[in-house]
Design an enzyme around this catalytic site. Structure first.
Site, PDB file in Angstrom:
ATOM      1  N   GLU A  40      -4.164   1.584  -1.122  1.00 44.53           N
ATOM      2  CA  GLU A  40      -5.344   0.787  -0.813  1.00 44.53           C
ATOM      3  C   GLU A  40      -6.142   1.580   0.229  1.00 44.53           C
ATOM      4  OE1 GLU A  40      -4.667  -3.197   0.690  1.00 44.53           O
ATOM      5  OE2 GLU A  40      -6.837  -3.498   0.931  1.00 44.53           O
ATOM      6  N   ARG A 265      11.601   1.233   1.237  1.00 42.09           N
ATOM      7  CA  ARG A 265      10.538   1.959   1.916  1.00 42.09           C
ATOM      8  C   ARG A 265      11.123   2.839   3.007  1.00 42.09           C
ATOM      9  NH1 ARG A 265       6.312  -1.242   2.531  1.00 42.09           N
ATOM     10  NH2 ARG A 265       5.342  -0.182   4.254  1.00 42.09           N
ATOM     11  N   LYS A 275       0.270   0.137   8.448  1.00 39.98           N
ATOM     12  CA  LYS A 275      -1.141   0.502   8.616  1.00 39.98           C
ATOM     13  C   LYS A 275      -1.793  -0.324   9.706  1.00 39.98           C
ATOM     14  CE  LYS A 275      -2.214   1.641   3.927  1.00 39.98           C
ATOM     15  NZ  LYS A 275      -2.958   1.104   2.803  1.00 39.98           N
TER      16      LYS A 275
HETATM   17  P1  ATP Z   1      -0.604  -2.408   3.357  1.00 45.11           P
HETATM   18  O1  ATP Z   1       0.145  -2.900   4.538  1.00 45.11           O
HETATM   19  O2  ATP Z   1      -2.047  -2.166   3.613  1.00 45.11           O
HETATM   20  O3  ATP Z   1      -0.300  -3.056   2.040  1.00 45.11           O
HETATM   21  P2  ATP Z   1       0.942  -0.251   2.384  1.00 45.11           P
HETATM   22  O4  ATP Z   1       1.719   0.523   3.375  1.00 45.11           O
HETATM   23  O5  ATP Z   1       1.627  -1.067   1.372  1.00 45.11           O
HETATM   24  O6  ATP Z   1      -0.064  -0.985   3.264  1.00 45.11           O
HETATM   25  P3  ATP Z   1      -0.629   0.901   0.260  1.00 45.11           P
HETATM   26  O7  ATP Z   1      -1.864   1.689   0.390  1.00 45.11           O
HETATM   27  O8  ATP Z   1      -0.683  -0.369  -0.461  1.00 45.11           O
HETATM   28  O9  ATP Z   1      -0.082   0.711   1.707  1.00 45.11           O
HETATM   29  O10 ATP Z   1       0.519   1.813  -0.291  1.00 45.11           O
HETATM   30  C1  ATP Z   1       0.393   2.682  -1.386  1.00 45.11           C
HETATM   31  C2  ATP Z   1       1.745   2.964  -1.946  1.00 45.11           C
HETATM   32  O11 ATP Z   1       2.566   3.574  -0.957  1.00 45.11           O
HETATM   33  C3  ATP Z   1       2.438   1.704  -2.375  1.00 45.11           C
HETATM   34  O12 ATP Z   1       3.019   1.915  -3.650  1.00 45.11           O
HETATM   35  C4  ATP Z   1       3.464   1.479  -1.316  1.00 45.11           C
HETATM   36  O13 ATP Z   1       4.587   0.828  -1.847  1.00 45.11           O
HETATM   37  C5  ATP Z   1       3.786   2.893  -0.862  1.00 45.11           C
HETATM   38  N1  ATP Z   1       4.262   2.865   0.517  1.00 45.11           N
HETATM   39  C6  ATP Z   1       3.623   2.382   1.601  1.00 45.11           C
HETATM   40  N2  ATP Z   1       4.395   2.466   2.702  1.00 45.11           N
HETATM   41  C7  ATP Z   1       5.568   3.035   2.306  1.00 45.11           C
HETATM   42  C8  ATP Z   1       6.782   3.395   2.978  1.00 45.11           C
HETATM   43  N3  ATP Z   1       6.961   3.182   4.275  1.00 45.11           N
HETATM   44  N4  ATP Z   1       7.776   3.951   2.237  1.00 45.11           N
HETATM   45  C9  ATP Z   1       7.601   4.188   0.926  1.00 45.11           C
HETATM   46  N5  ATP Z   1       6.491   3.871   0.237  1.00 45.11           N
HETATM   47  C10 ATP Z   1       5.479   3.298   0.910  1.00 45.11           C
END
Ligand code: ATP
Ligand code: MG
Length: 563
Positions: A40, A265, A275
């Site tokens: 996002e 994660r 974020k």
């Molecule tokens: P938000 O809190 O804004 O939803 P998010 O960390 O989920 O943030 P996205 O931009 O939706 O951010 O994430 C893009 C992709 O990265 C998603 O598929 C998410 O699952 C993955 N992702 C985000 N944070 C992690 C993490 N700490 N470990 C592994 N994958 C991650």
């Protein structure tokens, strides 16, 4: 509790690769693996995203598949073009290529809208006019079943009319929502008539003011996957309960069935990877920006001097599993050193200088010594470093009263100056307050290049710079941003900001020779005995700024050895 990450190289396949191989072998999802990385654009990418990028692009590469870059841009309030641009740059920097497969959920807004009308026509969605608060109250919880909204029984015609008027902008934000009609008594709270669309009068960074209703993540994501023919949709474990909705939407609309699989994660000690928290660090000025070298963002890592191969290696080493674990920050540093050890050319700098006067070295003489750029790869050449009568060495490489096993410089003690001469300390000069101002030494002309004809043993080898030739540089020394392993584990009333490390950045003036000054931003150097450094973009013609990428001390190796 932190656990040691597995190193999967020799331990066979992780569960995701096992699943892919099985699916490709049976043809269950066709012959071509198709994944996507769906950020996002509401922040900069961080190390957690690197894990997801390496997984999605990595398996696509390994199994001759495809991976799309898709911006999940359904919440215009928090999204912007700046974030889109940074994400594109970061994914490329990390070494992955999406060719022409750059997609945006917002490209599907018209299709998503049409499919929502279809759901309404099927009696599978309705316009609800409860307030947000009422909707929450009606949802119930894990022990209390939900209550159906009085608007749930609206006719298809009425729902269609209201939904079209929502789109036309006839209602205020929050006045109505479109909800899926599933099951208010479902044990899975996600399935209790989830919202599909909400009214939000916000200008979207790509669609402008075309829309005043925006689709929800759960509705958008599965349909976007399906429209792009994504075979395997990998996401993190917090979406386990949402999988039922993912499947419900695709099944009900009779769309291509992409499949969601969840993995744990990434979390890292001394680091936050949310974020929202990273934005707070930037906006409240706790760091100097998204690319502050202390940030766990990819842009911060890049500016710090971390090479992308170090992050790919890190992601490979931590592996993919369904078990939540916390990775030691020192593991990341280990991967950084591994990558830099063979690529960052050597140089010398003194960060906390103390003057050495070589008494018996002629005042007007200077010599140039060859410092190998890579000791184990002589073909890479040498750096020419000047030597003269007055030198700087590191303050803590001298002890007036040497501790036991202190093999560096002390009165009467002889040491080797890296690639130059042996020197012996004869006298210590002090100012009126008793501070050391200079060390008076002698050198052995026979020891040129670092050895003597009599093979005399010296135990210490020091780095040094010629005082006359030395140039000051600004050196930024980084430490952990947080004082404790888990920055979110704080006592009541406190936040992660209360455990920020006040000494995470220390700026010192270091001294180096002119050969270093020719380096340009992004270039790296390994200063002998000190660590890995990278030229910062803040460097000007007058002052070079160097970021410490990593120290040489390897704490990770010690952790592994102990376990
Ligand atoms: P938000 O809190 O804004 O939803 P998010 O960390 O989920 O943030 P996205 O931009 O939706 O951010 O994430 C893009 C992709 O990265 C998603 O598929 C998410 O699952 C993955 N992702 C985000 N944070 C992690 C993490 N700490 N470990 C592994 N994958 C991650
Ligand atoms: Mg997300």
């Amino acid at each position: 509790m932190t656990t040691l990450p597995e190193v999967p190289a020799t331990t066979g396949k992780d569960f995701i690769r096992a699943l892919i191989e099985q699916d490709l072998a049976t043809g269950r999802k066709g012959n071509t693996l198709h994944t996507r990385f769906p950020p996002e654009p509401n922040g900069y990418l961080h190390l957690g995203h690197a894990k997801s990028i390496c997984l999605n692009f990595g398996v696509a590469k390994e199994y001759n598949g495809l991976c799309n870059l898709r911006f999940d841009d359904t919440n215009p309030l928090k999204e912007s073009q700046e974030y889109v641009d940074s994400i594109r740059e970061d994914v490329q920097w990390l070494g992955f290529d999406w060719a022409d497969r750059e997609y945006y959920a917002s490209d599907y807004f018209e299709t998503l809208y049409a499919l929502a009308e279809k759901l309404i026509g099927m009696g599978k969605a309705y316009v609800d006019s409860l307030t947000a608060e009422e909707i929450r109250a009606y949802r119930g919880n894990l022990t209390v079943p939900g209550k159906e909204s009085p608007y749930r029984t609206r006719s298809v015609e009425e729902n269609l009319d209201l939904f079209r008027r929502m789109r036309a902008g006839e209602f205020a934000d929050g006045q109505h929502v479109l909800r899926a009609k599933i099951d208010m008594a479902s044990p899975n709270l996600v399935m209790r008539d989830p919202a599909l669309y909400r009214i939000r009068r916000t200008t979207h960074h790509r669609t402008g003011d075309t829309w005043c209703i925006y689709p929800m993540y759960d509705y958008t994501h599965c349909i976007s996957d399906s429209l792009e023919g994504i075979t395997h949709s990998f996401c993190t474990l917090e979406f386990v309960n949402n999988r039922a909705l993912y499947d419900w939407v695709l099944e009900t609309l009779d769309l291509y069935r992409s499949e969601q699989t969840e993995f744990a994660r990434l979390s890292i000690t001394r680091t936050v990877l949310s974020k929202r928290k990273l934005i707070q660090l930037v906006e409240e000025g706790h760091v100097k920006g998204w690319d502050d070298p202390r940030m766990p963002t990819l842009s911060g890592m890049r500016r710090r001097g971390v090479p992308p191969e170090a992050l790919r290696d890190f992601c490979a080493r931590i592996g993919i599993s369904r078990a939540e674990n916390e990775v030691e920050f020192s593991m990341l540093e280990f991967c950084i050193r591994e990558a830099l050890n063979h690529t960052a050319p050597r140089g010398m700098a003194v960060l906390d200088p103390i003057k050495v006067v070589v008494e018996n070295y002629p005042e007007d003489q200077e010599e140039w010594f060859d410092l190998p750029l890579a000791p184990d790869a002589p073909e890479k050449g040498v750096r020419r470093v000047p030597f003269s009568r007055e030198l700087y060495i590191e303050r803590d490489d001298f002890m007036e009263i040497p501790a036991k096993k202190f093999h560096r410089l002390a009165p009467g003690q002889e040491v080797r100056l890296r690639c130059a001469y042996y020197i012996t300390c004869k006298d210590v000069q002090k100012d009126a307050q008793g501070n050391i101002t200079a060390l008076i030494c002698t050198y052995d002309p026979e020891s040129r290049g670092g050895g003597t004809p009599d093979n005399r043993k010296v135990k210490g080898t020091l780095h040094w710079v010629s005082a006359r030739h030395a140039k000051p540089v600004e050196v930024r020394l980084y430490d952990h941003l947080f004082l404790q392993d888990n920055p979110e584990d704080v006592e009541e009333g406190k936040t992660f900001l209360d455990v920020l490390n006040p000494d995470s950045l220390r700026v010192v003036t270091g001294y180096t020779d002119a050969s270093i000054l020719g380096m340009t931003p992004g270039e790296r150097v390994q200063f002998e005995r000190i660590g890995y450094f990278c030229v910062d973009k803040d460097s000007t013609d007058g002052t070079m700024v160097l970021n410490r990428t990593a120290t040489l001390k390897d704490t990770w190796a010690k952790i592994v050895a102990k376990s």
